[in-house]
Write an enzyme that holds these catalytic residues in place. Structure first.
Site, PDB file in Angstrom:
ATOM      1  N   HIS A  38      -8.569 -33.137  32.707  1.00  0.00           N
ATOM      2  CA  HIS A  38      -8.655 -32.019  33.427  1.00  0.00           C
ATOM      3  C   HIS A  38      -8.429 -32.360  34.784  1.00  0.00           C
ATOM      4  O   HIS A  38      -9.088 -32.620  35.626  1.00  0.00           O
ATOM      5  CB  HIS A  38     -10.278 -31.727  33.396  1.00  0.00           C
ATOM      6  CG  HIS A  38     -10.441 -30.213  33.813  1.00  0.00           C
ATOM      7  ND1 HIS A  38     -10.654 -29.931  35.037  1.00  0.00           N
ATOM      8  CD2 HIS A  38     -10.717 -28.972  33.089  1.00  0.00           C
ATOM      9  CE1 HIS A  38     -10.603 -28.501  35.145  1.00  0.00           C
ATOM     10  NE2 HIS A  38     -10.727 -27.988  34.072  1.00  0.00           N
ATOM     11  N   PHE A  39      -7.165 -32.461  34.882  1.00  0.00           N
ATOM     12  CA  PHE A  39      -5.985 -32.408  34.486  1.00  0.00           C
ATOM     13  C   PHE A  39      -5.082 -33.675  34.585  1.00  0.00           C
ATOM     14  O   PHE A  39      -5.142 -33.930  35.766  1.00  0.00           O
ATOM     15  CB  PHE A  39      -5.129 -31.088  34.943  1.00  0.00           C
ATOM     16  CG  PHE A  39      -5.788 -29.941  34.766  1.00  0.00           C
ATOM     17  CD1 PHE A  39      -5.633 -29.212  33.443  1.00  0.00           C
ATOM     18  CD2 PHE A  39      -6.517 -29.163  35.469  1.00  0.00           C
ATOM     19  CE1 PHE A  39      -6.327 -27.900  33.053  1.00  0.00           C
ATOM     20  CE2 PHE A  39      -7.210 -28.035  35.306  1.00  0.00           C
ATOM     21  CZ  PHE A  39      -7.174 -27.379  34.036  1.00  0.00           C
TER      22      PHE A  39
END
Length: 157
Positions: A38-39
């Site tokens: 993420h991410f």
């Protein structure tokens, strides 16, 4: 914060029973497995974990107001808004205000700020139940000690 174990708040900054408000610090760690997905290449604190931080802060407010006699269990989040990205290594402040309680339920309005700027907010709803086991209540009290919860203020609450 220890994201993998959902320990979202670092310490209790202030508890004001009369104002029905609790403020907590939440220091986003520099590294966490959560950031790997993420991410990749652009790590951000997931919005659901911001909601969890507001719920935990709200939970400690409710525990403080009831003198650690009943446990708040999250039952809902409404009007949740993520207003900005939160990268790793970010110190946050989480504030919760009690806006309603009774008949075994409580509602708070909570928000998160970074350097004075609001990054998230929500109304958080709880069912408030007696502790299912004395060992669970003691574990919560020990957790509060690690968070520097001001237990001395409970008598005034």
């Amino acid at each position: 914060m220890r994201l993998e174990t959902f320990q979202m708040i670092t310490r209790v900054v202030s508890f004001d029973a009369e104002a029905r408000r609790l403020v907590a610090a939440a220091d986003v760690p520099a590294e966490s497995p959560v950031f790997e997905g993420h991410f990749p290449g652009f790590p951000l604190l997931p919005g659901v974990l911001m909601i969890e931080a507001m719920a935990q802060t709200s939970g400690w407010l409710i525990l403080g107001l009831n003198g650690l006699t009943a446990m708040p269990f999250l039952v809902g989040a409404e009007k949740a808004r993520m207003r900005d990205f939160v990268p790793p290594s970010t110190p946050l402040e989480v504030t919760a205000d009690l806006i309603g309680d009774g008949s075994g339920y409580a509602v708070t309005k909570a928000f998160i700020t970074r350097a004075g700027k609001k990054v998230a907010e929500a109304e958080i709803r709880f069912a408030v139940k007696t502790f299912p086991d004395p060992k669970f209540a003691e574990m919560i009290r020990e957790w509060g000690g690690r968070l520097q919860f001001p237990f001395e203020k409970l008598a005034a609450a």
